[in-house]
Design an enzyme around this catalytic site. Structure first.
Site, PDB file in Angstrom:
ATOM      1  N   SER A  37       0.804  -1.230   0.000  1.00 37.67           N
ATOM      2  CA  SER A  37       0.000   0.000   0.000  1.00 37.67           C
ATOM      3  C   SER A  37       0.833   1.274   0.000  1.00 37.67           C
ATOM      4  CB  SER A  37      -0.934   0.012   1.218  1.00 37.67           C
ATOM      5  OG  SER A  37      -0.190  -0.042   2.427  1.00 37.67           O
ATOM      6  N   ASP A 327      -2.884   8.625   7.622  1.00 35.40           N
ATOM      7  CA  ASP A 327      -3.874   7.732   8.224  1.00 35.40           C
ATOM      8  C   ASP A 327      -3.154   6.842   9.237  1.00 35.40           C
ATOM      9  OD1 ASP A 327      -2.633   5.649   6.836  1.00 35.40           O
ATOM     10  OD2 ASP A 327      -4.265   5.328   5.423  1.00 35.40           O
ATOM     11  N   HIS A 330      -0.035   5.177   7.071  1.00 34.80           N
ATOM     12  CA  HIS A 330       0.685   5.715   5.913  1.00 34.80           C
ATOM     13  C   HIS A 330       1.102   7.172   6.104  1.00 34.80           C
ATOM     14  CE1 HIS A 330      -1.968   2.433   4.457  1.00 34.80           C
ATOM     15  NE2 HIS A 330      -0.854   2.080   3.838  1.00 34.80           N
TER      16      HIS A 330
END
Length: 366
Positions: A37, A327, A330
């Site tokens: 991600s 978040d 990240h």
């Protein structure tokens, strides 16, 4: 007869013109991205998975101000490297828009939730595991060869810049996912790290065998310091000890493995990026980098905004540039810019055996 010759000449000229448009320019360089991600820019949007970033407020600071599948408020590290290269960021491999000249600029194969091990991220169901990403890489080569021929395809792949980011999920979403996880019962942490590194070596060697010759390999960040882990494992805001121990074991062994692999192939094909230290610089002294906090996520809920997902109902900070984390897991775009700058210009403490700027200079002379 004269008309026929003229028509043939015109046809030949047109074919040459079309071919020249498809063959990459001498100063262009394909950019290929693999991983999780941290570098996914939208592949998971095309999959039935919970590991996705296709809702507001993701993308709030992206040029379109819309979610793109990037786990960021704006640009991520592949975007920022592309920005430095002066070219568009590679498109998700699953995008139907990735064709013709866009295919020749590279592709992003990354998929949120995956790890080095194929049993990492099983809770996310349909994600592109690294073995599948490498299969897509082989498929990519066939598609490019169909456009420009095998010889030009090999030149493009050999000359491509490659970025791979893996490892964090093998701890966060596998070994430490639940108490007494299957892997934690199978391995002690030191033995697990050795096993994961050995599996990563196979991935990198396969990548080399498929033609990759310049591969940036990032280590894990300080996994115990992300807001999600602070919320779950920290009582006083200190980084979670066990996950930090995992990072401190994994990253030095990754650098050593890369050194050994370079010795084996006889070149500096693989470049180790010490992203743990890059993160720790601004985590340990956020104010020095213009952040008000490196503990609280901009988007989230609960302690440190580290519980659950970033959703339209989450707490949302008004100024993302003041937060190191976007978040629970990240970095914000601003933090990613700091990391990208170290990848580009960092000293040997950060980039081994050389930084990206040096790579670009060296490769421009060959």
């Amino acid at each position: 007869m004269t008309n026929s010759v003229a028509k043939l000449a015109l046809l030949g000229f047109c074919i040459l013109q079309v071919t020249s448009l498809l063959v990459p320019q001498a100063n262009a360089r394909a950019f290929l991205v693999f991983g999780d991600s941290l570098v996914d820019n939208g592949n998971n949007d095309f999959l039935a998975t919970t590991a996705r970033a296709d809702n507001y407020p993701y993308g709030i600071d992206f040029p379109t101000h819309r979610p793109t599948g990037r786990f960021s408020n704006g640009l991520n590290i592949p975007d920022l490297i592309s920005e430095h290269l002066g070219q568009e960021s590679p498109m998700p491999y699953l995008s139907p828009m990735l064709k013709k000249d866009k295919l020749l600029r590279g592709a992003n194969f990354a998929s949120a939730g995956i790890g080095i091990l194929n049993d990492t991220g099983i809770q996310f169901l349909n994600i592109i595991r690294i073995t599948k990403q490498l299969e897509y890489f082989e498929q990519y080569k066939v598609r490019v060869s169909g456009l420009v021929g095998e010889e030009e395809m090999n030149r493009l792949v050999n000359g491509a810049l490659v970025l791979i980011t893996l490892g964090g999920n093998d701890f966060v979403n596998n070994y430490y996912l639940v108490p007494f996880s299957a892997r934690s019962r199978q391995f002690s942490l030191p033995d697990y790290v050795v096993f994961v590194i050995s599996e990563y070596r196979k991935v990198l060697r396969k990548m080399y065998d498929l033609g990759a010759r310049r591969v940036l390999v990032t280590g894990t960040g300080p996994m115990g310091c992300v807001p999600a882990e602070l919320a779950q494992r920290s009582r006083n805001g200190e980084c979670a000890t066990e996950l930090q121990r995992a990072a401190s074991l994994f990253n030095p062994q990754l650098i050593q493995m890369i050194t050994d692999l370079n010795n084996e192939v006889g070149s500096s094909a693989f470049i180790a990026a010490n992203t743990q230290q890059m993160h720790m610089d601004f985590i340990s002294d956020p104010q020095a980098y213009g952040f008000v906090t490196s503990k609280v996520a901009c988007c989230g809920q609960g302690p440190y905004n580290g519980i659950g997902l970033c959703t339209p109902l989450s707490n949302l900070c008004p100024n993302r540039d003041l937060f190191a984390f976007w978040d629970p897991f990240h970095p914000s775009e601003k933090a990613s810019r700091i990391i990208a700058q170290q990848i580009l210009n960092g000293s040997p403490e950060y980039m081994h055996p050389m930084n990206l700027s040096t790579i670009l200079t060296v490769d421009s002379m060959t």
